[in-house]
Design an enzyme around this catalytic site. Structure first.
Site, PDB file in Angstrom:
ATOM      1  N   TYR A 136      18.490  34.288  51.552  1.00  0.00           N
ATOM      2  CA  TYR A 136      17.732  33.421  51.463  1.00  0.00           C
ATOM      3  C   TYR A 136      17.845  32.049  51.775  1.00  0.00           C
ATOM      4  O   TYR A 136      19.061  31.477  51.743  1.00  0.00           O
ATOM      5  CB  TYR A 136      16.657  33.322  49.801  1.00  0.00           C
ATOM      6  CG  TYR A 136      17.707  32.647  48.819  1.00  0.00           C
ATOM      7  CD1 TYR A 136      17.355  31.412  48.564  1.00  0.00           C
ATOM      8  CD2 TYR A 136      18.683  33.191  48.163  1.00  0.00           C
ATOM      9  CE1 TYR A 136      18.050  30.403  47.528  1.00  0.00           C
ATOM     10  CE2 TYR A 136      19.372  32.796  47.223  1.00  0.00           C
ATOM     11  CZ  TYR A 136      19.028  31.329  46.934  1.00  0.00           C
ATOM     12  OH  TYR A 136      19.664  30.638  46.029  1.00  0.00           O
ATOM     13  N   CYS A 137      16.842  31.136  52.085  1.00  0.00           N
ATOM     14  CA  CYS A 137      17.112  29.804  52.287  1.00  0.00           C
ATOM     15  C   CYS A 137      15.973  29.024  51.762  1.00  0.00           C
ATOM     16  O   CYS A 137      15.394  29.096  50.774  1.00  0.00           O
ATOM     17  CB  CYS A 137      16.896  29.457  53.960  1.00  0.00           C
ATOM     18  SG  CYS A 137      15.877  29.982  54.751  1.00  0.00           S
ATOM     19  N   ALA A 138      15.358  27.902  52.530  1.00  0.00           N
ATOM     20  CA  ALA A 138      14.153  27.118  52.259  1.00  0.00           C
ATOM     21  C   ALA A 138      12.945  28.002  52.390  1.00  0.00           C
ATOM     22  O   ALA A 138      12.157  28.171  51.568  1.00  0.00           O
ATOM     23  CB  ALA A 138      14.114  25.863  52.719  1.00  0.00           C
ATOM     24  N   MET A 165      13.446  30.180  49.039  1.00  0.00           N
ATOM     25  CA  MET A 165      13.181  28.969  48.067  1.00  0.00           C
ATOM     26  C   MET A 165      11.826  28.341  47.825  1.00  0.00           C
ATOM     27  O   MET A 165      11.467  28.498  46.607  1.00  0.00           O
ATOM     28  CB  MET A 165      14.216  28.002  48.342  1.00  0.00           C
ATOM     29  CG  MET A 165      14.342  27.128  46.886  1.00  0.00           C
ATOM     30  SD  MET A 165      14.707  27.641  45.207  1.00  0.00           S
ATOM     31  CE  MET A 165      16.536  28.485  45.605  1.00  0.00           C
TER      32      MET A 165
END
Length: 178
Positions: A136-138, A165
């Site tokens: 996952y990231c933003a 996120m």
């Protein structure tokens, strides 16, 4: 040679669609010979620009929702590793509990590193190839790139938290006591 030309043509279309029609076929032949020279150096495609892409396998795995992720975090399952690929400055503000930080922008080669270099770079043991990695990231863009690199470097169980996120925070994940 034809598959590489198609890959190059496809990438030209994605990156520069307005130049696609004007790209002469002899340019593709030139690109093909450059590819052969580059590939002879065994340079992997990192997706960070400045390197020629090579055809890679595309991972097929799970795509998780917020509800799924809440359950995964609460379960503390050692066969699952949550991989946050945002930069450390983002990770330090808010992260999913139990995740490790392997920043994509500054370390796109993270999952290519030997175990000792991985630990030195990220402060945690390198995940085992038998574990499922959930990236996952933003918003999901960097996570998809990092997932592809990990998959193409021997991690067969790769998944993605598509909402990443932004979805975690929007659903109150940052306020859960897990």
């Amino acid at each position: 040679m034809a598959p590489r030309r198609w890959t190059v043509l496809s990438l030209l279309w994605i990156q520069e669609p307005h130049h696609f029609i004007s790209t002469p076929l002899h340019t593709m032949t030139l690109l093909d010979s450059i590819y052969n020279a580059w590939n002879g150096l065994q340079n992997p495609y990192t997706g960070t620009g400045g390197s020629l892409p090579v055809p890679v396998a595309e991972p097929v795995g799970n795509s998780y929702t917020f509800a799924d992720m809440r359950g995964i975090v609460a379960a503390h399952d050692p066969s699952v590793v949550l991989v946050d690929v945002r930069e450390p400055s983002e990770y330090s503000v808010v992260s999913i509990p139990g995740s490790i930080n392997v920043p994509w922008k500054t370390h796109p080669e993270g999952f290519e590193l030997p175990e000792d270099q991985f630990k030195a770079a990220f402060g945690v043991a390198k995940p085992q190839r038998s574990q499922e990695l959930i990236f996952y990231c933003a918003s999901g863009m960097r996570a998809a790139k990092a997932r592809s690199v990990a998959f193409n470097h021997g991690y067969p169980k790769t998944s993605i938290y598509k909402g990443s996120m932004n979805d975690w925070v929007a659903n109150g994940g940052d306020k859960l006591d897990l």
